[in-house]
Design an enzyme around this catalytic site. Structure first.
Site, PDB file in Angstrom:
ATOM      1  N   GLY A 201      11.184   8.419  16.946  1.00  0.00           N
ATOM      2  CA  GLY A 201      10.419   9.392  17.729  1.00  0.00           C
ATOM      3  C   GLY A 201       9.776  10.497  16.915  1.00  0.00           C
ATOM      4  N   TRP A 261      16.294   5.881  21.417  1.00  0.00           N
ATOM      5  CA  TRP A 261      17.099   5.656  20.221  1.00  0.00           C
ATOM      6  C   TRP A 261      18.609   5.619  20.453  1.00  0.00           C
ATOM      7  CZ3 TRP A 261      20.281   9.723  18.907  1.00  0.00           C
ATOM      8  CH2 TRP A 261      19.906  11.009  19.316  1.00  0.00           C
ATOM      9  N   ASN A 279      11.609  12.762  22.670  1.00  0.00           N
ATOM     10  CA  ASN A 279      10.491  13.693  22.736  1.00  0.00           C
ATOM     11  C   ASN A 279       9.144  12.981  22.771  1.00  0.00           C
ATOM     12  OD1 ASN A 279      11.335  13.203  19.780  1.00  0.00           O
ATOM     13  ND2 ASN A 279       9.219  13.866  19.586  1.00  0.00           N
ATOM     14  N   ASP A 321      11.524  19.508  21.278  1.00  0.00           N
ATOM     15  CA  ASP A 321      12.258  18.308  20.859  1.00  0.00           C
ATOM     16  C   ASP A 321      13.561  18.147  21.640  1.00  0.00           C
ATOM     17  OD1 ASP A 321      12.662  15.931  19.402  1.00  0.00           O
ATOM     18  OD2 ASP A 321      14.001  16.959  18.012  1.00  0.00           O
ATOM     19  N   ASP A 323      14.951  15.832  23.289  1.00  0.00           N
ATOM     20  CA  ASP A 323      15.052  14.408  23.610  1.00  0.00           C
ATOM     21  C   ASP A 323      15.915  14.210  24.859  1.00  0.00           C
ATOM     22  OD1 ASP A 323      13.738  14.100  21.225  1.00  0.00           O
ATOM     23  OD2 ASP A 323      15.120  12.635  20.394  1.00  0.00           O
ATOM     24  N   TRP A 490      30.149  16.861  16.823  1.00  0.00           N
ATOM     25  CA  TRP A 490      29.187  15.756  16.635  1.00  0.00           C
ATOM     26  C   TRP A 490      29.817  14.394  16.912  1.00  0.00           C
ATOM     27  CZ3 TRP A 490      24.455  17.498  16.697  1.00  0.00           C
ATOM     28  CH2 TRP A 490      23.404  16.634  16.430  1.00  0.00           C
TER      29      TRP A 490
HETATM   30 CA    CA Z   1      13.381  13.840  18.739  1.00  0.00          CA
END
Ligand code: CA
Ligand code: CA
Length: 587
Positions: A201, A261, A279, A321, A323, A490
């Site tokens: 992206g 993704w 995005n 951004d 996403d 994460w």
């Molecule tokens: Ca992105």
């Protein structure tokens, strides 16, 4: 943006160790659809296709979890360690995992010994945006299937690790890659299909979802995520996504982003695939007036045709951004077939999963600056003065007005999956609270080059934490409890019927919390940061818990000032499996 170089021997080989091979995998579509209910195996990403990451096991519980000890640990080796974002699968005494640099392993769960290792041959010049990670594979029949950084899908023999088929998804030189775990979905018309998305992206690719025959890898249908592009079904053009130029003026939809993704989830009740889109491209929103559907959205796809059943855009006309790829988790909301998703943009959404209708939405992180809230349809109420400025309106035309935006583009939550516990009726969300300086710049599309038109620096917004594991009540919008982390979370979360929540931290601590209160009941340091997702299963009457440790991912690469706070964390690559000692387990 880095160009990753493949450093090891350039041969794609399966190394079979000279040890006894346990029974081979034979995974059926029923095994996958029913995965959440069968504690003896984990055969899907999400511990069940709905993605709840909830295990029915109770042998490890609040009273004895403090006694958990390692059963075995296995090193992923390699000359260079990077982020290990995989979720293991387990079937018939064998664990299947993927690792950084597009590697895969089969491991004997009794001993922790390697059965085979597959090292994918990676060419020069691959373009992963956010570390050389992989988030796991799919098991079906006698195959283990995963995506690679050079945008291929590889099906290995689960028994030997040898390649059965390999298919190119697209041109890695244009920015395509694959890191998500593929999804296996039943379909009447096509038999079981392998459903995957695409990464890229940040390079102006156009997102799409593809379904393939599991046995051959041949494409059954494809569904572009950006309005104006046409899908395929059985080798022929099918339907257009949306209506050309309806929400995208001009021609930029042709390189419009919407990367899929992170892959998707599947709901056997509504027979729909849920997948998120990234995005719109480029990041500079002033170049593409309109809502830019279906970027930054969740879409529901019919597995029989590849057609979009419904779409819900979390951030129309994204300029940050944000996403919209984060996982859609199906759950029962007091009798309503609901689905929930925690967006990069900082809002938690509850939708009717039969039709995509907005039920409710609320912030799950604090200080959100770009929107003041959501309207009755779930559309954000934008804060005009906090919108990054148009560079063409600036004096030299090179840099628009900078803003400080919260959350940062790495999100109130990123890819790391949350978990839902049907007993506590709470979602456990790995969140991050941070902001970014953000400004827009002019940009033109060039194949294989970053297509952003934006500059940014991520910064902390609190002194005491960035990460926070939050227990979120989807019925009330309340945050029931929150456990702070100095560094950004994460890794994925898992919860169990024993009222436990498991997750890992960048400092390497693998923790068990009380699902009702958030109280820490157990912690074990794994030696490197945890960015993988835990699983649990039962074998020979014993409950096992596994997480893969190995620091990396997007934070050290893109984290700006935040990256400094994690600069001293050691890299690694180790599969850790835990159990109760015999004396405790027997009680
Ligand atoms: Ca992105
Ligand atoms: Ca299972």
């Amino acid at each position: 943006m880095k160009t990753w170089k493949w450093f090891a021997s350039a041969s794609a080989v399966a190394l079979t160790a000279a040890i006894t091979v346990p029974a081979q995998a034979d995974v059926s579509i029923d095994d996958i659809v029913n995965d959440a209910a069968t504690a003896g195996d984990v055969v899907s990403s999400g511990i069940g296709p709905k993605g709840q990451r909830y295990s029915t096991l109770t042998k490890v519980n609040k009273d004895n979890v403090g006694s958990l000890v390692p059963a075995w640990a296995m090193s992923l080796g390699g000359e260079k360690m990077r982020g290990q974002e995989t979720q293991p699968l387990v079937k018939d005494g064998v664990m299947y995992i993927t690792g950084s640099y597009s590697r895969a392993w089969a491991i004997d769960v009794k001993t922790g010994r390697e059965i085979w290792q597959y090292d994918h041959r990676l060419p020069e010049g691959i373009l992963p945006c956010c570390d050389v990670v992989n988030r796991g594979g799919a098991l079906f029949g006698d195959k283990f299937i995963f995506g690679t950084l050079d945008a291929k899908l590889v099906a290995l023999s689960a028994k030997t690790g040898k390649v059965v088929w390999s298919k190119k998804i697209d041109d890695f030189k244009a920015g395509f890659s694959s890191t998500a775990a593929p999804l296996i979905v039943p379909s009447k018309a096509h038999g079981p299909i392998l459903v995957t998305g695409v990464s890229g992206g940040e390079f102006g690719i156009v997102g799409r979802v593809e379904a393939r025959k599991v046995d051959s890898g041949e494409i059954v249908w494809s569904r572009p995520t950006i309005e104006g592009h046409v899908g395929t079904l059985n080798g022929k053009p099918s339907t257009m996504t949306g209506k050309k130029n309806e929400t995208w003026k001009g021609d930029l939809w042709k390189t419009g982003g919407g990367a899929t993704w992170l892959g998707g989830t599947y709901d056997p009740d509504t027979k729909l695939i849920f997948i998120g889109t990234g995005n719109p491209a480029p990041w500079n929103s002033h170049m593409r007036p309109g809502d830019n559907r279906w970027s930054c959205a969740r879409i529901a796809i019919d597995p029989e045709t590849g057609n979009i059943k419904w779409g819900f855009q979390t951030t129309p006309h994204d300029g940050w951004d944000y996403d919209g790829v984060n996982e859609v988790v199906s759950f029962d909301l007091n009798g309503t077939k609901a689905a929930a998703t925690a967006d990069r943009n900082g809002f938690f959404y509850v939708l009717d999963r039969t039709n995509g209708k907005f039920i409710r939405g609320f912030p799950f992180v604090s200080k959100i600056s770009w929107a003041s809230g959501l309207d009755d349809n779930g559309r954000p109420k934008y804060v005009k003065e906090n919108y990054p400025g148009n560079p063409t309106a600036s004096k030299d035309g090179k840099k628009g007005k900078a803003v400080f935006a919260i959350p940062s583009f790495l999100g109130g939550k990123n890819w790391m999956p949350m978990a839902y516990n049907k007993d506590t009726k709470l979602f456990y969300v790995p969140s991050n609270e941070w902001g970014m300086d953000l400004w827009n710049e002019p940009v033109t599309y060039k194949k294989g080059a970053a297509y952003l038109g934006a500059g940014f620096t991520i910064k902390p917004i609190f002194d005491d934490h960035i990460g926070a594991l939050k227990a979120v009540d989807p019925a009330s919008g309340k945050i029931v409890w929150s456990v702070k982390s100095k560094t950004p979370l994460w890794g994925g979360v898992m919860t169990t019927a024993a009222g436990l929540v498991f997750y890992g931290t960048p400092e390497g601590d693998f923790k068990a919390l009380d699902a009702s209160s958030g109280k820490e009941l157990w912690s074990f340091n794994t030696g490197s940061g945890i960015v993988g997702s835990p699983i649990t299963w039962e074998q020979d009457g014993q409950q096992y818990i596994t997480v893969v440790s190995g620091w990396g991912g997007a934070v050290p690469l893109w984290g700006g000032e935040v990256a400094k706070s994690v600069a001293n964390l050691n890299q690694g690559g180790m599969v850790w499996t835990f159990k109760l000692p015999k004396t405790v387990a027997a009680n």
